[in-house]
Design a protein around this motif. Structure first.
Motif, PDB file in Angstrom:
ATOM      1  N   LYS A  54       0.821  -1.215   0.000  1.00 19.63           N
ATOM      2  CA  LYS A  54       0.000   0.000   0.000  1.00 19.63           C
ATOM      3  C   LYS A  54       0.853   1.262   0.000  1.00 19.63           C
ATOM      4  CE  LYS A  54      -3.658   2.356   2.580  1.00 19.63           C
ATOM      5  NZ  LYS A  54      -4.547   2.326   3.778  1.00 19.63           N
ATOM      6  N   TYR A  56       3.799   1.806  -1.386  1.00 18.82           N
ATOM      7  CA  TYR A  56       4.326   2.087  -2.723  1.00 18.82           C
ATOM      8  C   TYR A  56       3.218   2.550  -3.661  1.00 18.82           C
ATOM      9  CZ  TYR A  56       8.747   0.021  -1.326  1.00 18.82           C
ATOM     10  OH  TYR A  56       9.951  -0.234  -0.695  1.00 18.82           O
ATOM     11  N   VAL A  57       2.026   1.999  -3.475  1.00 18.00           N
ATOM     12  CA  VAL A  57       0.882   2.478  -4.261  1.00 18.00           C
ATOM     13  C   VAL A  57       0.604   3.939  -3.938  1.00 18.00           C
ATOM     14  CG1 VAL A  57      -1.583   2.201  -4.671  1.00 18.00           C
ATOM     15  CG2 VAL A  57      -0.125   0.175  -4.455  1.00 18.00           C
ATOM     16  N   THR A  58       0.687   4.283  -2.652  1.00 21.67           N
ATOM     17  CA  THR A  58       0.479   5.667  -2.232  1.00 21.67           C
ATOM     18  C   THR A  58       1.523   6.591  -2.843  1.00 21.67           C
ATOM     19  OG1 THR A  58      -0.492   4.957  -0.129  1.00 21.67           O
ATOM     20  CG2 THR A  58       0.348   7.211  -0.246  1.00 21.67           C
ATOM     21  N   PHE A  60       3.337   6.280  -5.615  1.00 14.32           N
ATOM     22  CA  PHE A  60       3.283   6.480  -7.068  1.00 14.32           C
ATOM     23  C   PHE A  60       1.919   6.977  -7.546  1.00 14.32           C
ATOM     24  CE2 PHE A  60       6.932   3.564  -6.879  1.00 14.32           C
ATOM     25  CZ  PHE A  60       7.808   4.238  -7.715  1.00 14.32           C
ATOM     26  N   ARG A  61       0.864   6.555  -6.890  1.00 11.35           N
ATOM     27  CA  ARG A  61      -0.466   6.923  -7.388  1.00 11.35           C
ATOM     28  C   ARG A  61      -0.932   8.274  -6.849  1.00 11.35           C
ATOM     29  NH1 ARG A  61      -4.935   2.348  -7.132  1.00 11.35           N
ATOM     30  NH2 ARG A  61      -3.444   1.523  -8.658  1.00 11.35           N
ATOM     31  N   GLU A  62      -0.718   8.524  -5.569  1.00  6.97           N
ATOM     32  CA  GLU A  62      -1.235   9.746  -4.962  1.00  6.97           C
ATOM     33  C   GLU A  62      -0.271  10.924  -5.073  1.00  6.97           C
ATOM     34  OE1 GLU A  62      -2.677   9.203  -1.029  1.00  6.97           O
ATOM     35  OE2 GLU A  62      -3.697   7.309  -1.477  1.00  6.97           O
ATOM     36  N   ASP A  64       2.509  11.029  -7.441  1.00  9.94           N
ATOM     37  CA  ASP A  64       3.140  11.134  -8.755  1.00  9.94           C
ATOM     38  C   ASP A  64       4.668  11.148  -8.659  1.00  9.94           C
ATOM     39  OD1 ASP A  64       3.314  11.303 -11.485  1.00  9.94           O
ATOM     40  OD2 ASP A  64       2.991  13.457 -11.577  1.00  9.94           O
TER      41      ASP A  64
END
Length: 271
Positions: A54, A56-58, A60-62, A64
Protein backbone atom coordinates in the motif's frame (compact mmCIF):
# COMPACT_ATOMS: atom_id res chain seq x y z
CA UNK A 1 41.02 -25.63 15.67
CA UNK A 2 44.27 -24.49 14.10
CA UNK A 3 45.43 -20.93 14.86
CA UNK A 4 45.20 -19.94 11.21
CA UNK A 5 41.63 -21.25 10.88
CA UNK A 6 40.62 -19.60 14.17
CA UNK A 7 42.06 -16.29 12.97
CA UNK A 8 40.16 -16.57 9.70
CA UNK A 9 36.91 -17.40 11.52
CA UNK A 10 37.37 -14.45 13.87
CA UNK A 11 38.08 -12.15 10.93
CA UNK A 12 34.90 -13.38 9.20
CA UNK A 13 32.78 -12.82 12.30
CA UNK A 14 34.10 -9.29 12.75
CA UNK A 15 33.36 -8.49 9.09
CA UNK A 16 29.84 -9.90 9.40
CA UNK A 17 29.20 -7.89 12.56
CA UNK A 18 30.39 -4.68 10.89
CA UNK A 19 28.32 -5.45 7.78
CA UNK A 20 25.21 -6.02 9.89
CA UNK A 21 25.85 -2.81 11.82
CA UNK A 22 25.99 -0.71 8.64
CA UNK A 23 23.17 -2.57 6.86
CA UNK A 24 20.70 -2.49 9.75
CA UNK A 25 19.33 1.04 9.02
CA UNK A 26 18.80 0.12 5.36
CA UNK A 27 17.15 -3.20 6.23
CA UNK A 28 14.89 -1.48 8.77
CA UNK A 29 13.94 1.14 6.18
CA UNK A 30 13.21 -1.57 3.61
CA UNK A 31 11.06 -3.60 6.01
CA UNK A 32 9.21 -0.51 7.24
CA UNK A 33 8.23 0.33 3.67
CA UNK A 34 6.11 -2.85 3.66
CA UNK A 35 4.44 -2.17 7.03
CA UNK A 36 1.34 -0.28 8.06
CA UNK A 37 1.61 2.80 10.26
CA UNK A 38 0.67 0.74 13.33
CA UNK A 39 3.26 -1.95 12.55
CA UNK A 40 6.04 0.60 12.08
CA UNK A 41 5.39 2.13 15.49
CA UNK A 42 5.00 -1.23 17.26
CA UNK A 43 8.05 -3.08 18.59
CA UNK A 44 6.09 -6.35 18.39
CA UNK A 45 6.17 -6.18 14.58
CA UNK A 46 9.88 -5.43 14.25
CA UNK A 47 10.69 -8.77 12.58
CA UNK A 48 7.33 -10.51 12.07
CA UNK A 49 4.58 -8.76 10.10
CA UNK A 50 2.32 -9.16 7.09
CA UNK A 51 3.83 -7.24 4.14
CA UNK A 52 1.73 -4.71 2.28
CA UNK A 53 2.40 -2.79 -0.94
CA UNK A 54 0.00 0.00 0.00
CA UNK A 55 2.85 2.42 0.78
CA UNK A 56 4.33 2.09 -2.72
CA UNK A 57 0.88 2.48 -4.26
CA UNK A 58 0.48 5.67 -2.23
CA UNK A 59 3.87 6.98 -3.35
CA UNK A 60 3.28 6.48 -7.07
CA UNK A 61 -0.47 6.92 -7.39
CA UNK A 62 -1.23 9.75 -4.96
CA UNK A 63 2.01 11.74 -5.14
CA UNK A 64 3.14 11.13 -8.75
CA UNK A 65 6.66 10.08 -7.81
CA UNK A 66 7.53 9.23 -11.41
CA UNK A 67 7.74 12.97 -12.04
CA UNK A 68 10.15 13.45 -9.13
CA UNK A 69 12.26 10.48 -10.28
CA UNK A 70 12.46 12.00 -13.76
CA UNK A 71 13.49 15.36 -12.28
CA UNK A 72 16.22 13.82 -10.11
CA UNK A 73 17.58 11.72 -12.98
CA UNK A 74 17.57 14.61 -15.46
CA UNK A 75 19.30 17.00 -13.05
CA UNK A 76 21.87 14.43 -11.87
CA UNK A 77 22.67 13.19 -15.38
CA UNK A 78 22.94 16.68 -16.89
CA UNK A 79 25.05 18.07 -14.02
CA UNK A 80 27.38 15.06 -14.18
CA UNK A 81 27.74 15.35 -17.96
CA UNK A 82 28.45 19.08 -17.69
CA UNK A 83 30.97 18.51 -14.90
CA UNK A 84 32.75 15.87 -17.01
CA UNK A 85 32.77 18.14 -20.07
CA UNK A 86 34.46 20.94 -18.10
CA UNK A 87 36.33 18.90 -15.50
CA UNK A 88 38.24 16.45 -17.68
CA UNK A 89 40.05 19.10 -19.78
CA UNK A 90 40.66 21.17 -16.63
CA UNK A 91 42.17 18.20 -14.78
CA UNK A 92 44.31 17.35 -17.81
CA UNK A 93 45.63 20.91 -18.06
CA UNK A 94 46.46 21.05 -14.33
CA UNK A 95 48.22 17.67 -14.49
CA UNK A 96 50.09 18.16 -17.75
CA UNK A 97 51.26 21.73 -17.22
CA UNK A 98 52.02 21.35 -13.50
CA UNK A 99 49.70 23.96 -12.03
CA UNK A 100 49.57 23.04 -8.33
CA UNK A 101 48.04 26.36 -7.30
CA UNK A 102 45.01 25.73 -9.52
CA UNK A 103 44.77 22.25 -8.04
CA UNK A 104 44.88 23.75 -4.55
CA UNK A 105 42.12 26.19 -5.50
CA UNK A 106 39.96 23.29 -6.70
CA UNK A 107 40.63 21.44 -3.44
CA UNK A 108 39.58 24.48 -1.40
CA UNK A 109 36.37 24.77 -3.46
CA UNK A 110 35.70 21.10 -2.75
CA UNK A 111 36.32 21.45 1.00
CA UNK A 112 34.12 24.55 1.50
CA UNK A 113 30.71 23.46 2.84
CA UNK A 114 27.97 23.69 0.26
CA UNK A 115 25.75 25.65 2.64
CA UNK A 116 28.03 28.69 2.21
CA UNK A 117 26.86 28.95 -1.42
CA UNK A 118 23.15 29.03 -0.63
CA UNK A 119 22.57 32.74 0.00
CA UNK A 120 24.72 34.12 -2.86
CA UNK A 121 23.38 31.50 -5.27
CA UNK A 122 19.78 32.29 -4.32
CA UNK A 123 20.33 36.04 -4.79
CA UNK A 124 22.10 35.51 -8.13
CA UNK A 125 19.60 32.99 -9.48
CA UNK A 126 16.68 35.12 -8.34
CA UNK A 127 18.09 38.10 -10.25
CA UNK A 128 18.59 35.92 -13.35
CA UNK A 129 15.17 34.27 -13.09
CA UNK A 130 16.66 30.81 -12.62
CA UNK A 131 14.73 29.80 -9.50
CA UNK A 132 12.74 26.60 -10.15
CA UNK A 133 14.46 26.00 -13.50
CA UNK A 134 16.49 23.02 -14.68
CA UNK A 135 19.31 25.35 -15.69
CA UNK A 136 19.65 26.69 -12.16
CA UNK A 137 19.44 23.25 -10.58
CA UNK A 138 22.02 21.75 -12.94
CA UNK A 139 24.42 24.67 -12.45
CA UNK A 140 24.14 24.49 -8.66
CA UNK A 141 24.75 20.73 -8.60
CA UNK A 142 27.81 21.16 -10.82
CA UNK A 143 29.36 23.18 -7.99
CA UNK A 144 29.59 19.90 -6.08
CA UNK A 145 30.49 17.53 -8.92
CA UNK A 146 32.99 19.64 -10.86
CA UNK A 147 35.69 20.05 -8.15
CA UNK A 148 35.39 16.38 -7.24
CA UNK A 149 35.86 15.20 -10.83
CA UNK A 150 38.86 17.47 -11.34
CA UNK A 151 40.55 16.39 -8.12
CA UNK A 152 40.02 12.66 -8.80
CA UNK A 153 41.20 12.83 -12.41
CA UNK A 154 44.41 14.81 -11.87
CA UNK A 155 46.40 11.72 -10.65
CA UNK A 156 45.24 9.69 -13.67
CA UNK A 157 46.46 12.28 -16.15
CA UNK A 158 49.72 12.78 -14.27
CA UNK A 159 50.61 9.10 -14.66
CA UNK A 160 49.98 9.04 -18.42
CA UNK A 161 53.38 9.20 -20.23
CA UNK A 162 53.85 12.52 -21.97
CA UNK A 163 56.16 10.88 -24.52
CA UNK A 164 53.23 8.91 -25.96
CA UNK A 165 51.33 12.12 -26.62
CA UNK A 166 54.40 13.79 -28.13
CA UNK A 167 54.86 10.90 -30.55
CA UNK A 168 51.28 11.33 -31.72
CA UNK A 169 51.87 15.06 -32.20
CA UNK A 170 54.86 14.28 -34.40
CA UNK A 171 52.62 12.03 -36.50
CA UNK A 172 50.28 14.97 -37.08
CA UNK A 173 47.67 14.42 -34.40
CA UNK A 174 46.28 17.50 -32.68
CA UNK A 175 46.36 17.90 -28.89
CA UNK A 176 42.61 17.51 -28.66
CA UNK A 177 42.60 14.37 -30.78
CA UNK A 178 45.39 12.82 -28.72
CA UNK A 179 43.52 13.70 -25.54
CA UNK A 180 40.27 12.15 -26.75
CA UNK A 181 41.67 9.07 -28.48
CA UNK A 182 44.65 8.22 -26.27
CA UNK A 183 44.38 9.75 -22.80
CA UNK A 184 40.67 9.36 -22.08
CA UNK A 185 40.38 5.63 -22.97
CA UNK A 186 43.21 4.79 -20.58
CA UNK A 187 41.52 6.81 -17.82
CA UNK A 188 38.14 5.05 -18.04
CA UNK A 189 38.25 3.69 -14.43
CA UNK A 190 38.81 7.17 -13.05
CA UNK A 191 36.15 8.71 -15.30
CA UNK A 192 33.55 6.11 -14.30
CA UNK A 193 34.43 6.49 -10.61
CA UNK A 194 34.27 10.28 -10.55
CA UNK A 195 31.14 10.38 -12.74
CA UNK A 196 29.31 7.86 -10.56
CA UNK A 197 30.16 9.64 -7.32
CA UNK A 198 29.25 13.02 -8.81
CA UNK A 199 25.93 11.51 -9.94
CA UNK A 200 25.29 10.18 -6.42
CA UNK A 201 26.14 13.56 -4.86
CA UNK A 202 23.66 15.26 -7.18
CA UNK A 203 21.00 12.56 -6.73
CA UNK A 204 21.15 12.92 -2.93
CA UNK A 205 21.59 16.69 -2.82
CA UNK A 206 19.15 18.31 -0.45
CA UNK A 207 20.32 21.82 0.46
CA UNK A 208 20.48 23.36 -3.01
CA UNK A 209 17.23 21.68 -4.03
CA UNK A 210 15.45 22.96 -0.93
CA UNK A 211 16.29 26.59 -1.81
CA UNK A 212 16.39 26.61 -5.61
CA UNK A 213 13.77 24.02 -6.62
CA UNK A 214 10.03 24.51 -6.94
CA UNK A 215 7.05 22.46 -8.05
CA UNK A 216 8.40 22.19 -11.59
CA UNK A 217 11.89 20.91 -10.74
CA UNK A 218 11.32 19.28 -7.33
CA UNK A 219 13.65 16.22 -7.01
CA UNK A 220 13.23 13.14 -4.83
CA UNK A 221 14.96 14.37 -1.63
CA UNK A 222 12.55 17.32 -1.44
CA UNK A 223 9.50 15.27 -2.44
CA UNK A 224 9.99 13.17 0.71
CA UNK A 225 8.54 16.10 2.66
CA UNK A 226 5.14 15.20 1.19
CA UNK A 227 4.80 12.58 3.92
CA UNK A 228 5.71 14.89 6.80
CA UNK A 229 3.15 17.29 8.18
CA UNK A 230 2.83 19.37 11.29
CA UNK A 231 0.61 16.82 13.01
CA UNK A 232 1.76 13.41 11.77
CA UNK A 233 4.33 11.47 9.76
CA UNK A 234 3.31 8.75 7.33
CA UNK A 235 6.21 6.44 8.21
CA UNK A 236 5.36 3.64 5.81
CA UNK A 237 5.10 5.89 2.76
CA UNK A 238 8.14 7.86 3.92
CA UNK A 239 10.22 4.67 4.09
CA UNK A 240 8.93 3.58 0.68
CA UNK A 241 9.99 6.93 -0.79
CA UNK A 242 13.38 6.61 0.90
CA UNK A 243 13.83 3.16 -0.67
CA UNK A 244 12.98 4.59 -4.07
CA UNK A 245 15.73 7.17 -3.60
CA UNK A 246 18.29 4.66 -2.33
CA UNK A 247 17.85 1.52 -4.42
CA UNK A 248 18.79 2.95 -7.88
CA UNK A 249 22.09 4.27 -6.54
CA UNK A 250 22.83 0.98 -4.77
CA UNK A 251 22.14 -1.01 -7.95
CA UNK A 252 24.36 1.24 -10.07
CA UNK A 253 27.17 1.03 -7.50
CA UNK A 254 26.96 -2.78 -7.39
CA UNK A 255 27.25 -3.10 -11.15
CA UNK A 256 30.12 -0.61 -11.39
CA UNK A 257 31.95 -1.49 -8.17
CA UNK A 258 35.01 -2.82 -10.00
CA UNK A 259 35.51 0.58 -11.64
CA UNK A 260 35.01 2.37 -8.32
CA UNK A 261 37.61 0.25 -6.53
CA UNK A 262 40.17 0.42 -9.34
CA UNK A 263 39.56 4.12 -9.88
CA UNK A 264 39.96 5.16 -6.23
CA UNK A 265 42.90 2.83 -5.61
CA UNK A 266 44.71 4.10 -8.72
CA UNK A 267 44.43 7.65 -7.45
CA UNK A 268 45.48 6.63 -3.96
CA UNK A 269 48.71 4.84 -4.95
CA UNK A 270 49.78 7.53 -7.39
CA UNK A 271 53.31 8.80 -6.95
Amino acid sequence: MKPKAASRAGYTLVNMAMLLFFLFPFLWMLSASFKTQVQVLSSQHLFFFTPTFKNYVTVFREYDYLKFIANSFAIAAASTAGALLLGLPAAYAIARYRMPYFGLTILIAKIIPGITYLVPWYILFNKLGLIDTYTGMIASHMVIGLPFIIWVMIPFFETFPKEVEESSWIDGSSRMRAFVQMVLPVSIPGIVTSALLAFIFSWNNFMFSLILAGEKTKPLPIAVFNFISGTAINWGALMAAACIITIPVVVIALFLQQYIVSGLSAGAVKG
